[in-house]
Design a protein around this motif. Structure first.
Motif, PDB file in Angstrom:
ATOM      1  N   ALA A 115       0.813  -1.394   0.126  1.00 51.45           N
ATOM      2  CA  ALA A 115      -0.083  -0.040  -0.077  1.00 51.45           C
ATOM      3  C   ALA A 115       0.841   1.084   0.050  1.00 51.45           C
ATOM      4  CB  ALA A 115      -0.978   0.007   1.287  1.00 51.45           C
ATOM      5  N   PRO A 116       0.662   2.053  -1.139  1.00 49.80           N
ATOM      6  CA  PRO A 116       1.664   3.236  -1.081  1.00 49.80           C
ATOM      7  C   PRO A 116       1.397   4.301  -0.044  1.00 49.80           C
ATOM      8  CG  PRO A 116       0.031   3.215  -2.878  1.00 49.80           C
ATOM      9  CD  PRO A 116      -0.080   2.044  -2.175  1.00 49.80           C
ATOM     10  N   GLY A 117       2.194   4.809   0.712  1.00 50.14           N
ATOM     11  CA  GLY A 117       2.316   5.716   1.689  1.00 50.14           C
ATOM     12  C   GLY A 117       1.899   5.345   2.884  1.00 50.14           C
ATOM     13  N   ARG A 123       1.261  -2.120   6.319  1.00 51.95           N
ATOM     14  CA  ARG A 123       1.827  -2.942   4.885  1.00 51.95           C
ATOM     15  C   ARG A 123       2.276  -4.163   5.705  1.00 51.95           C
ATOM     16  NH1 ARG A 123       6.409  -1.556   3.428  1.00 51.95           N
ATOM     17  NH2 ARG A 123       7.008   0.003   5.101  1.00 51.95           N
ATOM     18  N   LYS A 124       2.958  -4.439   6.668  1.00 52.71           N
ATOM     19  CA  LYS A 124       3.646  -5.937   6.977  1.00 52.71           C
ATOM     20  C   LYS A 124       2.565  -6.541   7.906  1.00 52.71           C
ATOM     21  CE  LYS A 124       7.289  -5.194   4.498  1.00 52.71           C
ATOM     22  NZ  LYS A 124       7.333  -6.025   3.359  1.00 52.71           N
ATOM     23  N   VAL A 125       1.743  -6.077   8.790  1.00 48.21           N
ATOM     24  CA  VAL A 125       0.992  -6.684   9.576  1.00 48.21           C
ATOM     25  C   VAL A 125      -0.480  -6.784   9.238  1.00 48.21           C
ATOM     26  CG1 VAL A 125       0.576  -6.675  12.168  1.00 48.21           C
ATOM     27  CG2 VAL A 125       2.795  -6.033  11.613  1.00 48.21           C
ATOM     28  N   LEU A 126      -1.181  -5.492   9.389  1.00 53.76           N
ATOM     29  CA  LEU A 126      -2.398  -5.409   9.118  1.00 53.76           C
ATOM     30  C   LEU A 126      -3.249  -5.931   7.862  1.00 53.76           C
ATOM     31  CD1 LEU A 126      -5.092  -4.405  11.009  1.00 53.76           C
ATOM     32  CD2 LEU A 126      -4.696  -2.072   9.890  1.00 53.76           C
ATOM     33  N   GLU A 127      -2.613  -5.220   6.794  1.00 53.46           N
ATOM     34  CA  GLU A 127      -3.107  -5.977   5.542  1.00 53.46           C
ATOM     35  C   GLU A 127      -2.819  -7.250   5.256  1.00 53.46           C
ATOM     36  OE1 GLU A 127      -4.063  -3.194   1.680  1.00 53.46           O
ATOM     37  OE2 GLU A 127      -1.949  -4.110   1.384  1.00 53.46           O
ATOM     38  N   PRO A 128      -1.735  -7.698   5.533  1.00 56.09           N
ATOM     39  CA  PRO A 128      -1.475  -9.222   5.083  1.00 56.09           C
ATOM     40  C   PRO A 128      -2.412 -10.022   6.128  1.00 56.09           C
ATOM     41  CG  PRO A 128       0.540  -8.084   5.214  1.00 56.09           C
ATOM     42  CD  PRO A 128      -0.341  -7.062   5.684  1.00 56.09           C
ATOM     43  N   PHE A 129      -2.561  -9.623   7.341  1.00 60.09           N
ATOM     44  CA  PHE A 129      -3.600 -10.166   8.236  1.00 60.09           C
ATOM     45  C   PHE A 129      -4.965 -10.414   7.921  1.00 60.09           C
ATOM     46  CE2 PHE A 129      -6.914 -10.187  11.532  1.00 60.09           C
ATOM     47  CZ  PHE A 129      -6.822 -11.503  12.082  1.00 60.09           C
ATOM     48  N   PHE A 130      -5.469  -9.366   7.092  1.00 59.85           N
ATOM     49  CA  PHE A 130      -6.801  -9.437   6.338  1.00 59.85           C
ATOM     50  C   PHE A 130      -6.853 -10.134   5.124  1.00 59.85           C
ATOM     51  CE2 PHE A 130      -8.153  -6.257   9.465  1.00 59.85           C
ATOM     52  CZ  PHE A 130      -9.357  -6.348   9.569  1.00 59.85           C
ATOM     53  N   PRO A 177      -4.849   2.693 -13.105  1.00 61.43           N
ATOM     54  CA  PRO A 177      -4.552   1.404 -13.455  1.00 61.43           C
ATOM     55  C   PRO A 177      -3.336   0.899 -12.601  1.00 61.43           C
ATOM     56  CG  PRO A 177      -3.337   2.826 -15.161  1.00 61.43           C
ATOM     57  CD  PRO A 177      -4.365   3.893 -14.140  1.00 61.43           C
ATOM     58  N   VAL A 178      -3.045   1.581 -11.108  1.00 65.57           N
ATOM     59  CA  VAL A 178      -2.086   1.246 -10.380  1.00 65.57           C
ATOM     60  C   VAL A 178      -2.831   1.672  -8.971  1.00 65.57           C
ATOM     61  CG1 VAL A 178      -0.232   1.823 -11.796  1.00 65.57           C
ATOM     62  CG2 VAL A 178      -1.369   3.706 -10.367  1.00 65.57           C
ATOM     63  N   ARG A 179      -2.231   0.837  -7.980  1.00 69.40           N
ATOM     64  CA  ARG A 179      -2.579   1.043  -6.913  1.00 69.40           C
ATOM     65  C   ARG A 179      -2.472   2.433  -6.335  1.00 69.40           C
ATOM     66  NH1 ARG A 179      -2.177  -2.967  -1.325  1.00 69.40           N
ATOM     67  NH2 ARG A 179      -3.566  -1.965  -0.105  1.00 69.40           N
ATOM     68  N   LEU A 180      -3.482   3.126  -5.780  1.00 68.16           N
ATOM     69  CA  LEU A 180      -3.598   4.567  -5.251  1.00 68.16           C
ATOM     70  C   LEU A 180      -3.177   4.752  -3.725  1.00 68.16           C
ATOM     71  CD1 LEU A 180      -6.537   5.636  -7.326  1.00 68.16           C
ATOM     72  CD2 LEU A 180      -4.211   6.335  -7.643  1.00 68.16           C
ATOM     73  N   PRO A 181      -2.732   5.708  -3.230  1.00 65.85           N
ATOM     74  CA  PRO A 181      -2.960   5.929  -1.804  1.00 65.85           C
ATOM     75  C   PRO A 181      -4.273   5.983  -1.352  1.00 65.85           C
ATOM     76  CG  PRO A 181      -1.449   7.257  -3.003  1.00 65.85           C
ATOM     77  CD  PRO A 181      -2.438   6.656  -3.955  1.00 65.85           C
ATOM     78  N   GLY A 182      -4.048   5.539  -0.099  1.00 66.97           N
ATOM     79  CA  GLY A 182      -5.450   5.863   0.579  1.00 66.97           C
ATOM     80  C   GLY A 182      -6.182   4.423   1.028  1.00 66.97           C
ATOM     81  N   ARG A 183      -6.907   4.362   2.139  1.00 67.01           N
ATOM     82  CA  ARG A 183      -7.541   2.976   2.527  1.00 67.01           C
ATOM     83  C   ARG A 183      -8.854   2.625   2.205  1.00 67.01           C
ATOM     84  NH1 ARG A 183      -5.080   4.210   8.517  1.00 67.01           N
ATOM     85  NH2 ARG A 183      -2.905   3.960   8.035  1.00 67.01           N
TER      86      ARG A 183
END
Length: 230
Positions: A115-117, A123-130, A177-183
């Protein structure tokens, strides 16, 4: 334009049908539970069908100009097949009836880039967990679905939103067409992008991030909702 919407009775699907009919398009809303679908005007037709029933899908795709898939299922431990099996039936029906335009939804996680920004924890814990634990079965099937779409010869566009939340108004959202910043991505913005892509030449054979940049919720509130349903 005549549009058929799968997953029409979900929160994104209802936004799609409302926005499309308001824009003057004729919409066939496909749901397994037509009795629970809110009534609409003369431009809305409600059809009872299951996306896992290939013959039923063929019936509702016939005579349409474009197809929107807003299919969605909640996180869970059981294997998920709705996305891949559903899009298999949809693309086959489109081939049978000569329908070219297809727009559907997966997830920003499908970009397979950090995830940019964002900081280390996200990046390493929360999103991979989901992605790998809470939502693993959902995202596994989304990948299979994208392969089905990629392997078809239709004029397709896949929208990859971030965490979905509800608003009433469409905002000045971003599309790329790329992953954007923001959640986060509001369902109103996602629905608007789905309809806009479906009724124009759009971004054919593209995979697009959709990102809301204003009025987004707090991350903690989204975590509670997605992981614990509270």
């Amino acid at each position: 334009m005549k549009l058929v919407v799968f997953g029409a009775n979900g929160p994104t699907g209802r936004q799609v049908t409302a926005q499309a009919t308001a824009a003057g398009h004729t919409v066939t809303a496909v749901t397994r539970h037509p009795d629970t679908f809110p009534p609409g005007g003369p431009r809305l037709r409600i059809e009872a069908a299951d996306v896992l029933d290939g013959m039923a899908v063929e019936r509702v795709v016939a005579g349409q100009d474009g197809v929107i898939s807003a299919l969605g299922v909640p996180y869970g431990r059981e294997p998920v097949t709705v996305y891949s099996a559903g899009l298999t039936h949809i693309t086959r029906a489109m081939t049978v009836h000569g329908v070219r335009r297809l727009v559907c939804v997966s997830s920003t996680i499908m970009f397979d880039v950090p995830a940019p920004g964002e900081g280390f924890f996200f990046r390493k814990v929360l999103e991979p967990f989901f992605a790998r634990v809470v939502g693993r079965t959902v995202y596994d099937d989304m990948r299979r679905m994208e392969e089905v779409v990629r392997g078809s010869d239709h004029d397709s566009t896949v929208l990859r939103p971030a965490g979905l939340f509800d608003t009433d108004e469409v905002s000045d959202y971003r599309l790329a067409p790329v992953r954007l910043p923001g959640r986060f991505t509001s369902r109103a913005d996602l629905a608007h992008a789905l309809v806009r892509e479906a009724v124009t030449e759009g971004h054919v054979r593209a995979f697009l991030d959709v990102r809301t940049t204003e009025g987004t919720p707090r991350l903690l509130d989204m975590i509670r909702k997605e992981a614990f349903g509270s």
